[in-house]
Design a protein around this motif. Sequence first.
Motif, short mmCIF file in Angstrom:
data_model
loop_
_atom_site.label_atom_id
_atom_site.label_comp_id
_atom_site.label_asym_id
_atom_site.label_seq_id
_atom_site.Cartn_x
_atom_site.Cartn_y
_atom_site.Cartn_z
N LEU A 22 -16.51 55.05 34.51
CA LEU A 22 -17.90 55.27 34.93
C LEU A 22 -18.82 54.19 34.38
O LEU A 22 -19.69 53.67 35.10
CB LEU A 22 -18.38 56.65 34.49
N GLU A 35 -27.07 58.37 37.64
CA GLU A 35 -25.76 58.87 38.05
C GLU A 35 -24.76 58.77 36.89
O GLU A 35 -23.95 59.68 36.68
CB GLU A 35 -25.23 58.07 39.24
N THR A 38 -25.39 61.62 34.38
CA THR A 38 -24.95 62.90 34.91
C THR A 38 -23.43 63.01 34.90
O THR A 38 -22.86 64.02 34.46
CB THR A 38 -25.46 63.07 36.36
N ARG A 39 -22.75 61.95 35.35
CA ARG A 39 -21.29 62.00 35.43
C ARG A 39 -20.64 61.97 34.05
O ARG A 39 -19.62 62.63 33.83
CB ARG A 39 -20.76 60.85 36.29
N ARG A 42 -20.81 65.43 32.68
CA ARG A 42 -19.80 66.29 33.33
C ARG A 42 -18.39 65.93 32.86
O ARG A 42 -17.56 66.82 32.69
CB ARG A 42 -19.91 66.16 34.85
N LEU A 55 -15.15 63.06 39.69
CA LEU A 55 -16.19 62.17 39.16
C LEU A 55 -15.95 60.70 39.48
O LEU A 55 -16.89 59.90 39.47
CB LEU A 55 -16.30 62.36 37.64
#
Length: 192
Positions: A22, A35, A38-39, A42, A55
């Motif tokens: 990510l 983003e 958020t990812r 998670r 994801l």
Amino acid sequence: MSRELPKLRASHEDRDRVVDVLRIACGDGRLTYEELDTRVERALTARTQDELAVLVADLQAAPATKDVLVVGQLGGKWSRAGRWTVPARIKLRTQICRVTLDFTEAVITSRTLRIDANMQHGRLVIVGAPGIEIDTGGLNLMFSKVKLRSDSTAADPRLRIEIVGTLEHAKVIERHEPRPSQRALSFFPLGS
């Protein structure tokens, strides 16, 4: 009545690997900072492999790294350090050259790295990190030397480096960078 199989549980290592993917995607401009936040949140709370796969599913099409890194050099120094993505294979074709591979901040995307070495009159320096195992059993040594640390084997390594090929008048040396607290102590002798 069909019975659904239990979902595979995610480990800390699985979560860390997804977080690295990510961050690289954000650095490449494929995710915004919002983003990414958020990812990552998670990913860190994911319980199963399926939750993690969702994801990064839209990021898999764009490869984060080449499968093979080729280093061909005559003389001098070549190094890879800092935050870099470790490929599945590295080909070393060097003469009279010092190659340094520093894994302390590297993004590890695979559990195994194969280094195909053809080195003459040179040195391969591997700067390790905890959880890295080095296997030199596939090396053909001709007037050459391998110097690994005694703690370079781990029960469940984060990364296994397999070095194969031929070394002529060359060396493979593993070293570890001191922790920041150890570096600070090395500048201030006791009793000063």
